[in-house]
Design a protein around this motif. Sequence first.
Motif, PDB file in Angstrom:
ATOM      1  N   GLN A 145     -41.592  13.289  40.918  1.00 25.12           N
ATOM      2  CA  GLN A 145     -42.774  12.450  41.083  1.00 25.12           C
ATOM      3  C   GLN A 145     -43.037  12.315  42.581  1.00 25.12           C
ATOM      4  O   GLN A 145     -42.348  11.577  43.278  1.00 25.12           O
ATOM      5  CB  GLN A 145     -42.562  11.067  40.446  1.00 25.12           C
ATOM      6  CG  GLN A 145     -42.367  11.100  38.937  1.00 25.12           C
ATOM      7  CD  GLN A 145     -42.173   9.722  38.345  1.00 25.12           C
ATOM      8  OE1 GLN A 145     -42.498   8.704  38.974  1.00 25.12           O
ATOM      9  NE2 GLN A 145     -41.638   9.657  37.125  1.00 25.12           N
ATOM     10  N   GLY A 146     -44.013  13.058  43.064  1.00 26.76           N
ATOM     11  CA  GLY A 146     -44.303  13.033  44.491  1.00 26.76           C
ATOM     12  C   GLY A 146     -43.136  13.581  45.295  1.00 26.76           C
ATOM     13  O   GLY A 146     -42.641  14.676  45.047  1.00 26.76           O
ATOM     14  N   GLN A 147     -42.670  12.792  46.261  1.00 23.43           N
ATOM     15  CA  GLN A 147     -41.557  13.208  47.114  1.00 23.43           C
ATOM     16  C   GLN A 147     -40.207  12.743  46.565  1.00 23.43           C
ATOM     17  O   GLN A 147     -39.186  12.897  47.235  1.00 23.43           O
ATOM     18  CB  GLN A 147     -41.755  12.636  48.530  1.00 23.43           C
ATOM     19  CG  GLN A 147     -42.958  13.177  49.273  1.00 23.43           C
ATOM     20  CD  GLN A 147     -42.721  14.589  49.802  1.00 23.43           C
ATOM     21  OE1 GLN A 147     -41.599  15.028  49.981  1.00 23.43           O
ATOM     22  NE2 GLN A 147     -43.813  15.317  50.056  1.00 23.43           N
ATOM     23  N   THR A 148     -40.204  12.187  45.372  1.00 18.00           N
ATOM     24  CA  THR A 148     -38.977  11.635  44.790  1.00 18.00           C
ATOM     25  C   THR A 148     -38.582  12.397  43.538  1.00 18.00           C
ATOM     26  O   THR A 148     -39.426  12.749  42.713  1.00 18.00           O
ATOM     27  CB  THR A 148     -39.153  10.144  44.442  1.00 18.00           C
ATOM     28  OG1 THR A 148     -39.527   9.435  45.625  1.00 18.00           O
ATOM     29  CG2 THR A 148     -37.857   9.559  43.904  1.00 18.00           C
ATOM     30  N   LEU A 149     -37.285  12.670  43.408  1.00 18.30           N
ATOM     31  CA  LEU A 149     -36.738  13.283  42.210  1.00 18.30           C
ATOM     32  C   LEU A 149     -35.957  12.222  41.440  1.00 18.30           C
ATOM     33  O   LEU A 149     -35.218  11.434  42.037  1.00 18.30           O
ATOM     34  CB  LEU A 149     -35.803  14.444  42.572  1.00 18.30           C
ATOM     35  CG  LEU A 149     -36.318  15.478  43.582  1.00 18.30           C
ATOM     36  CD1 LEU A 149     -35.280  16.586  43.764  1.00 18.30           C
ATOM     37  CD2 LEU A 149     -37.654  16.053  43.150  1.00 18.30           C
ATOM     38  N   PHE A 150     -36.116  12.222  40.135  1.00 18.42           N
ATOM     39  CA  PHE A 150     -35.394  11.276  39.290  1.00 18.42           C
ATOM     40  C   PHE A 150     -34.368  12.038  38.461  1.00 18.42           C
ATOM     41  O   PHE A 150     -34.729  12.850  37.596  1.00 18.42           O
ATOM     42  CB  PHE A 150     -36.359  10.508  38.401  1.00 18.42           C
ATOM     43  CG  PHE A 150     -37.215   9.530  39.162  1.00 18.42           C
ATOM     44  CD1 PHE A 150     -36.806   8.212  39.316  1.00 18.42           C
ATOM     45  CD2 PHE A 150     -38.415   9.939  39.741  1.00 18.42           C
ATOM     46  CE1 PHE A 150     -37.578   7.308  40.028  1.00 18.42           C
ATOM     47  CE2 PHE A 150     -39.188   9.036  40.454  1.00 18.42           C
ATOM     48  CZ  PHE A 150     -38.769   7.720  40.604  1.00 18.42           C
ATOM     49  N   ILE A 151     -33.095  11.784  38.765  1.00 14.62           N
ATOM     50  CA  ILE A 151     -31.984  12.458  38.101  1.00 14.62           C
ATOM     51  C   ILE A 151     -31.299  11.458  37.180  1.00 14.62           C
ATOM     52  O   ILE A 151     -30.687  10.490  37.647  1.00 14.62           O
ATOM     53  CB  ILE A 151     -30.990  13.010  39.129  1.00 14.62           C
ATOM     54  CG1 ILE A 151     -31.704  13.961  40.108  1.00 14.62           C
ATOM     55  CG2 ILE A 151     -29.822  13.715  38.432  1.00 14.62           C
ATOM     56  CD1 ILE A 151     -30.859  14.383  41.278  1.00 14.62           C
ATOM     57  N   ASN A 152     -31.441  11.670  35.893  1.00 15.72           N
ATOM     58  CA  ASN A 152     -30.915  10.705  34.918  1.00 15.72           C
ATOM     59  C   ASN A 152     -31.421   9.290  35.212  1.00 15.72           C
ATOM     60  O   ASN A 152     -30.676   8.307  35.096  1.00 15.72           O
ATOM     61  CB  ASN A 152     -29.384  10.725  34.906  1.00 15.72           C
ATOM     62  CG  ASN A 152     -28.842  12.070  34.453  1.00 15.72           C
ATOM     63  OD1 ASN A 152     -29.419  12.721  33.584  1.00 15.72           O
ATOM     64  ND2 ASN A 152     -27.727  12.489  35.045  1.00 15.72           N
ATOM     65  N   GLY A 153     -32.671   9.213  35.620  1.00 17.21           N
ATOM     66  CA  GLY A 153     -33.285   7.923  35.908  1.00 17.21           C
ATOM     67  C   GLY A 153     -33.037   7.394  37.301  1.00 17.21           C
ATOM     68  O   GLY A 153     -33.673   6.428  37.722  1.00 17.21           O
ATOM     69  N   MET A 154     -32.104   8.006  38.047  1.00 10.21           N
ATOM     70  CA  MET A 154     -31.786   7.544  39.398  1.00 10.21           C
ATOM     71  C   MET A 154     -32.631   8.308  40.419  1.00 10.21           C
ATOM     72  O   MET A 154     -32.638   9.542  40.416  1.00 10.21           O
ATOM     73  CB  MET A 154     -30.302   7.744  39.705  1.00 10.21           C
ATOM     74  CG  MET A 154     -29.908   7.295  41.119  1.00 10.21           C
ATOM     75  SD  MET A 154     -28.137   7.496  41.430  1.00 10.21           S
ATOM     76  CE  MET A 154     -27.481   6.285  40.274  1.00 10.21           C
ATOM     77  N   PRO A 155     -33.345   7.609  41.308  1.00 12.78           N
ATOM     78  CA  PRO A 155     -34.206   8.297  42.269  1.00 12.78           C
ATOM     79  C   PRO A 155     -33.422   8.949  43.406  1.00 12.78           C
ATOM     80  O   PRO A 155     -32.416   8.417  43.873  1.00 12.78           O
ATOM     81  CB  PRO A 155     -35.109   7.177  42.800  1.00 12.78           C
ATOM     82  CG  PRO A 155     -34.313   5.930  42.612  1.00 12.78           C
ATOM     83  CD  PRO A 155     -33.475   6.131  41.391  1.00 12.78           C
ATOM     84  N   LEU A 156     -33.907  10.098  43.822  1.00 11.47           N
ATOM     85  CA  LEU A 156     -33.383  10.808  44.985  1.00 11.47           C
ATOM     86  C   LEU A 156     -34.553  11.091  45.911  1.00 11.47           C
ATOM     87  O   LEU A 156     -35.505  11.775  45.528  1.00 11.47           O
ATOM     88  CB  LEU A 156     -32.708  12.120  44.578  1.00 11.47           C
ATOM     89  CG  LEU A 156     -32.316  13.071  45.718  1.00 11.47           C
ATOM     90  CD1 LEU A 156     -31.205  12.457  46.569  1.00 11.47           C
ATOM     91  CD2 LEU A 156     -31.873  14.421  45.165  1.00 11.47           C
ATOM     92  N   SER A 157     -34.502  10.549  47.112  1.00 12.49           N
ATOM     93  CA  SER A 157     -35.552  10.810  48.097  1.00 12.49           C
ATOM     94  C   SER A 157     -34.894  11.189  49.421  1.00 12.49           C
ATOM     95  O   SER A 157     -33.685  11.030  49.599  1.00 12.49           O
ATOM     96  CB  SER A 157     -36.453   9.595  48.278  1.00 12.49           C
ATOM     97  OG  SER A 157     -35.713   8.482  48.729  1.00 12.49           O
ATOM     98  N   ALA A 158     -35.691  11.709  50.332  1.00 10.02           N
ATOM     99  CA  ALA A 158     -35.152  12.233  51.583  1.00 10.02           C
ATOM    100  C   ALA A 158     -35.393  11.286  52.742  1.00 10.02           C
ATOM    101  O   ALA A 158     -36.428  10.617  52.826  1.00 10.02           O
ATOM    102  CB  ALA A 158     -35.775  13.593  51.886  1.00 10.02           C
TER     103      ALA A 158
END
Length: 296
Positions: free
Chosen positions: A71-84
């Motif tokens: 979603q945009g610049q964020t990845l959701f892995i098993n519901g947990m967000p990963l952003s840079a």
Amino acid sequence: MRIAMASAGLDRLAEGQWTLHSRFTQAVNFSHASGALLTFYRYGKGMGPVGILLSTHDFARLSMVTAFEKQGQTLFINGMPLSARRVLTLTITPGCLVLPDLSSFCAVSGLCGPLHQLSLNAPPCQSLLQGLQRWSCGEKPDWLALTGLGPGLTPSGDDMLVGAMAVLFASQFSSYIQQHPFLPSADQLALLTTSVSCSYLNSARVGAFSSPVLRVVRHLQHGRDPLPAIRRLLAVGHTSGADMLVGMVVALKWLQMSPRRSRHARSGNDSYIYSGSGDRELFPRRQLVTQNARRD
């Protein structure tokens, strides 16, 4: 929220579900239904034009991920967000270039032999030179002799094209290449080579390149010793780094030796090629790229 070290190119990728494509010790690739790839990179080997750069610790923890939602610049892995923490723009600024001296490099390229024995008469180099000529004249280049040529996830011929495009974006052709297609369409390209290679080529068509390629270009532009940057590039893949370097050198030699082939590439004074005047003490071991073309 987990924080990655950096990201690049996510704005060019589709939203939605991404699933595991391939897993390696330094990178993990994920694919989208559109055919695009997004890569997790392990810190220490540089970063590609599209993906997420992770610390060694986070890479180990996330390397077994099999899917995520973007979603945009964020990845959701098993519901947990990963952003840079940082969003990088891995593009090239046009500037003066010099031709590196490869005489001290014994690394072997995938198609053209040892770098220190590189010859423009090698068939892959001739194919690249002929394609450059056609493209600079406004014709459609024929890359069938190079695309998909060679083994691996990124065949050597594709890597040569990536290297050549890095030079073109850094040269007086930087505007021309954005107006005149250098590669087949993305759909056509997908039929000619691997999905991983398509990812790098499709990034190159919009002027985005891996950090090792950018480092070499910037050293060649700014008068810094390029040898350390070249060594880092040569550490990429089995022969990928060497093949990209071959493409860069062939394109630089083409710029040096060829008359201007298209008036479209010229706009006022050419400030992107060193004349070499007064620079010998700065570049004692490198041949300077000169402009021998006249105005059309």
